[in-house]
Design an enzyme around this catalytic site. Sequence first.
Site: not given
Length: 205
Positions: A45, A47, A49, A101, A104
């Site tokens: 992803c 993302d 993080r 994750h 999400c």
Amino acid sequence: MPQDYILARLLSNNAQWASDVDKAEPGFFAETAKGQAPKVLWIGCSDSRVPESVVTASKPGDIFVHRNIANQFHPDDDSALSVLTYAVAHVGVTHVLLVGHTSCGGAQACHAAAHSADGHGHEHGAEDALGRWLGPLTALAREHEDLTALVEANVRAQVANIAATDVVRAAWAQGKDVQVHGWVYDLETGRLRDLGVSVGKAGAV
């Protein structure tokens, strides 16, 4: 014109990092410039993080990477297919990791849309780019009440999509030991979980 502080900090951090690496491992950058031969392709992803090199304590050159919203692998997505093709056929990758994750944002939006009264519970319609991209995940979300269960189901679905590609099938036909795996990164603990859905040329691994 003064440089934006955020960008200046990134450049400064990079300079410090490069200097530290050069002191710890002289010649590291010259060696990596000669070429790459990672054995892992990480499809994850976007993302911020979940930075793959950081969470796996890997070095530059260890992981070939493709990231997008909600770690999707659409069979008709030329971007993902080109990455998979190059990784398997040219770079020599033997492990393809599809990594989702917890918490999400893409999965949350699809879950909300799927379970809203009118079926359109998020701000992106099916006609814009994000809506079209998340369409298959929204459809999958209708089968799951729990968000974590949806995240895991999404990983399993994308593993199946990857394993069904001509790229992977051709590699198996050529005798290459390419394996496709499904993992989930837990934001709450910083740990990766193997969902046990790995598949190789002989079937389940």
